[in-house]
Motif scaffolding. Structure first.
Motif, PDB file in Angstrom:
ATOM      1  N   GLY A 163     -17.763   8.952  -1.713  1.00  0.00           N
ATOM      2  CA  GLY A 163     -16.618   8.683  -2.563  1.00  0.00           C
ATOM      3  C   GLY A 163     -15.534   7.943  -1.806  1.00  0.00           C
ATOM      4  O   GLY A 163     -15.665   7.629  -0.623  1.00  0.00           O
ATOM      5  N   THR A 164     -14.435   7.678  -2.485  1.00  0.00           N
ATOM      6  CA  THR A 164     -13.399   6.830  -1.906  1.00  0.00           C
ATOM      7  C   THR A 164     -12.554   7.517  -0.842  1.00  0.00           C
ATOM      8  O   THR A 164     -12.211   6.913   0.173  1.00  0.00           O
ATOM      9  CB  THR A 164     -12.466   6.301  -3.008  1.00  0.00           C
ATOM     10  N   GLN A 165     -12.176   8.786  -1.047  1.00  0.00           N
ATOM     11  CA  GLN A 165     -11.211   9.417  -0.140  1.00  0.00           C
ATOM     12  C   GLN A 165     -11.710   9.512   1.296  1.00  0.00           C
ATOM     13  O   GLN A 165     -10.954   9.200   2.227  1.00  0.00           O
ATOM     14  CB  GLN A 165     -10.813  10.803  -0.652  1.00  0.00           C
ATOM     15  N   ILE A 184     -10.585   4.878   7.386  1.00  0.00           N
ATOM     16  CA  ILE A 184      -9.867   3.628   7.632  1.00  0.00           C
ATOM     17  C   ILE A 184      -8.488   3.916   8.230  1.00  0.00           C
ATOM     18  O   ILE A 184      -8.054   3.259   9.184  1.00  0.00           O
ATOM     19  CB  ILE A 184      -9.733   2.818   6.331  1.00  0.00           C
ATOM     20  N   HIS A 185      -7.809   4.913   7.673  1.00  0.00           N
ATOM     21  CA  HIS A 185      -6.479   5.266   8.174  1.00  0.00           C
ATOM     22  C   HIS A 185      -6.541   5.738   9.628  1.00  0.00           C
ATOM     23  O   HIS A 185      -5.706   5.344  10.457  1.00  0.00           O
ATOM     24  CB  HIS A 185      -5.868   6.347   7.300  1.00  0.00           C
ATOM     25  N   GLY A 205      -0.856   3.084   2.360  1.00  0.00           N
ATOM     26  CA  GLY A 205      -0.465   4.409   2.859  1.00  0.00           C
ATOM     27  C   GLY A 205      -0.458   5.466   1.777  1.00  0.00           C
ATOM     28  O   GLY A 205      -0.548   5.176   0.577  1.00  0.00           O
ATOM     29  N   ASP A 206      -0.327   6.718   2.199  1.00  0.00           N
ATOM     30  CA  ASP A 206      -0.457   7.802   1.235  1.00  0.00           C
ATOM     31  C   ASP A 206       0.850   8.158   0.543  1.00  0.00           C
ATOM     32  O   ASP A 206       0.831   8.893  -0.447  1.00  0.00           O
ATOM     33  CB  ASP A 206      -1.048   9.053   1.901  1.00  0.00           C
ATOM     34  N   THR A 207       1.995   7.670   1.011  1.00  0.00           N
ATOM     35  CA  THR A 207       3.239   7.979   0.299  1.00  0.00           C
ATOM     36  C   THR A 207       3.424   7.044  -0.887  1.00  0.00           C
ATOM     37  O   THR A 207       3.549   7.488  -2.029  1.00  0.00           O
ATOM     38  CB  THR A 207       4.451   7.903   1.250  1.00  0.00           C
ATOM     39  N   LYS A 208       3.392   5.734  -0.648  1.00  0.00           N
ATOM     40  CA  LYS A 208       3.405   4.798  -1.776  1.00  0.00           C
ATOM     41  C   LYS A 208       2.131   4.969  -2.600  1.00  0.00           C
ATOM     42  O   LYS A 208       2.142   4.860  -3.824  1.00  0.00           O
ATOM     43  CB  LYS A 208       3.506   3.362  -1.270  1.00  0.00           C
ATOM     44  N   GLY A 215       9.077   4.170  -3.974  1.00  0.00           N
ATOM     45  CA  GLY A 215       9.434   4.242  -2.572  1.00  0.00           C
ATOM     46  C   GLY A 215       8.369   4.949  -1.742  1.00  0.00           C
ATOM     47  O   GLY A 215       7.512   5.658  -2.258  1.00  0.00           O
ATOM     48  N   GLY A 216       8.445   4.749  -0.451  1.00  0.00           N
ATOM     49  CA  GLY A 216       7.501   5.390   0.460  1.00  0.00           C
ATOM     50  C   GLY A 216       7.742   4.956   1.881  1.00  0.00           C
ATOM     51  O   GLY A 216       8.849   4.531   2.244  1.00  0.00           O
ATOM     52  N   TRP A 217       6.697   5.039   2.683  1.00  0.00           N
ATOM     53  CA  TRP A 217       6.803   4.754   4.107  1.00  0.00           C
ATOM     54  C   TRP A 217       5.629   3.880   4.542  1.00  0.00           C
ATOM     55  O   TRP A 217       4.547   3.941   3.972  1.00  0.00           O
ATOM     56  CB  TRP A 217       6.765   6.045   4.926  1.00  0.00           C
ATOM     57  N   ASP A 218       5.862   3.081   5.576  1.00  0.00           N
ATOM     58  CA  ASP A 218       4.753   2.429   6.249  1.00  0.00           C
ATOM     59  C   ASP A 218       3.908   3.519   6.891  1.00  0.00           C
ATOM     60  O   ASP A 218       4.443   4.380   7.599  1.00  0.00           O
ATOM     61  CB  ASP A 218       5.283   1.470   7.324  1.00  0.00           C
ATOM     62  N   PRO A 219       2.588   3.535   6.656  1.00  0.00           N
ATOM     63  CA  PRO A 219       1.774   4.654   7.135  1.00  0.00           C
ATOM     64  C   PRO A 219       1.631   4.731   8.644  1.00  0.00           C
ATOM     65  O   PRO A 219       1.184   5.761   9.167  1.00  0.00           O
ATOM     66  CB  PRO A 219       0.416   4.402   6.473  1.00  0.00           C
ATOM     67  N   TYR A 220       2.012   3.684   9.377  1.00  0.00           N
ATOM     68  CA  TYR A 220       1.825   3.679  10.831  1.00  0.00           C
ATOM     69  C   TYR A 220       3.129   3.605  11.619  1.00  0.00           C
ATOM     70  O   TYR A 220       3.192   4.072  12.743  1.00  0.00           O
ATOM     71  CB  TYR A 220       0.932   2.503  11.244  1.00  0.00           C
TER      72      TYR A 220
END
Length: 344
Positions: A64-66, A72-73, A87-90, A321-326
């Motif tokens: 599956g996708t997750q 990848i993350h 990313g997971d926030t956006k 809104g969100g964050w850059d994941p890295y």
């Protein structure tokens, strides 16, 4: 227009900070300039990512996708491995939007639809699927490999080549006769191309206004309003970091503003880029009155294809809104709904 939606969750750990690239000056010497890692790609990391994914035992039976997204993350945390990821926030907000919109690329929701491998030129065919535009065969191979691992090979169609001419020719390439339109679009590539590519999609009739039968409120309440809408939804990433004033100006402009802009001659060189607001509270009114003049310039990466767009289309937009994941820096996606087409 609402201000940027601030994600109250803590920022992710900073796996990467600022990067330096070297720019050639007019005297042929180099200068270092700190920039975001989002410019880092095409140095072999895409091939390395695919090789890494294919080596993981837990991904061998199409889980599956997750699990693929998680892998990848994790890969992107490594040195010199920064990846352009929502990313997971956006991403959480976009997932909610997808679950409400139920676009025609979800096979569990649309099991009886016809997917890309079997598309024909029949305009009445119940087509479904996800179209991915990839700049090069390397990127296409990487995407194709990850998609296969996730078990979505039948759902996704990859088109290789520069985005603007690919969009211009998409109907012919994929047997998509009019009046077939997109129900949801995700834009995340070279920032100066956002507006020109959107205008090409408008010209090609790939953007659909909300049905006249829909009961649409004038004021949009963030994501909740999307549930009942049938118009095309466009999600554009990285509109805060690094920012995209020209694109935000276009989707927030009134038809009369866009018509006036089109009456002017195109620009032969890139104009100065308007800076982002210094205060997050200023996003509520930022770019509503410009800088539309920046959209008169066609980036060389468009390969000679310039879109005039359809200035009569009206969008309503808000930010997720969100964050850059890295890097843990604030960012956002602009969510625009095509509401209606006005008479000029």
């Amino acid at each position: 227009m609402a201000p940027i939606a601030v994600d109250e969750r803590p920022a992710p750990p900073k796996y990467h900070g600022k990067f330096e690239i070297h720019k050639l000056k007019s005297d042929q010497s180099f200068q270092s300039e700190p920039v975001q890692g989002t410019v880092y790609h095409g140095d072999g990391r895409e091939e390395a990512l695919l090789k890494h994914l294919q080596s993981l035992p837990q991904l061998q039976n199409k889980p599956g996708t997750q699990p693929v997204l998680d892998a990848i993350h994790e890969f992107g945390k490594g040195e010199n491995r920064y990846l352009m990821s929502v990313g997971d926030t956006k991403g959480t907000g976009i997932e909610k939007l997808i679950n409400e919109k139920k676009p025609k690329h979800l096979p569990k929701i649309h099991p009886n639809s016809v997917y890309p491998a079997n598309w024909t030129g029949d305009a009445n065919e119940d087509k479904a699927g996800y179209i991915s535009l990839e700049k090069s065969e390397v990127y296409a191979a990487t995407a194709r490999g990850a998609i296969e691992l996730a078990g979505l090979g039948d759902v996704v169609k990859i088109v290789t080549g520069s985005s603007t001419p690919s969009l211009k020719n998409l109907r012919k390439t994929l047997n998509l006769p009019r009046p077939i339109k997109f129900d949801m679009i995700f834009i995340d590539h070279l920032k100066p191309l956002y507006t020109n590519d959107l205008k090409v999609m408008e010209e090609e009739g790939l953007i659909a206004p909300v049905s006249r039968d829909d009961n649409v409120k004038v004021r949009i309440e963030l994501i909740e309003m999307h549930l009942a809408l049938k118009g095309t939804i466009i999600v554009a990433d990285n509109v805060v970091k690094p920012g995209n004033p020209a694109y935000l100006s276009y989707v927030r402009a009134k038809p009369e503003q866009k018509r006036a802009m089109l009456a002017r001659p195109p620009l032969k060189t890139q104009p100065p880029v308007t800076p982002n607001p210094s205060d997050p509270s200023e996003w509520e009114t930022a770019f509503c009155d410009g800088p539309l003049e920046e959209t008169l310039w066609t980036p060389v990466e468009s390969d000679g294809v310039t879109g005039r767009g359809d200035p009569d289309l009206v969008y309503s937009s808000e930010m997720i809104g969100g964050w850059d994941p890295y890097t843990g820096e604030r960012d956002a996606c602009e969510v625009s709904v095509c509401l209606r087409k006005e008479s000029s």
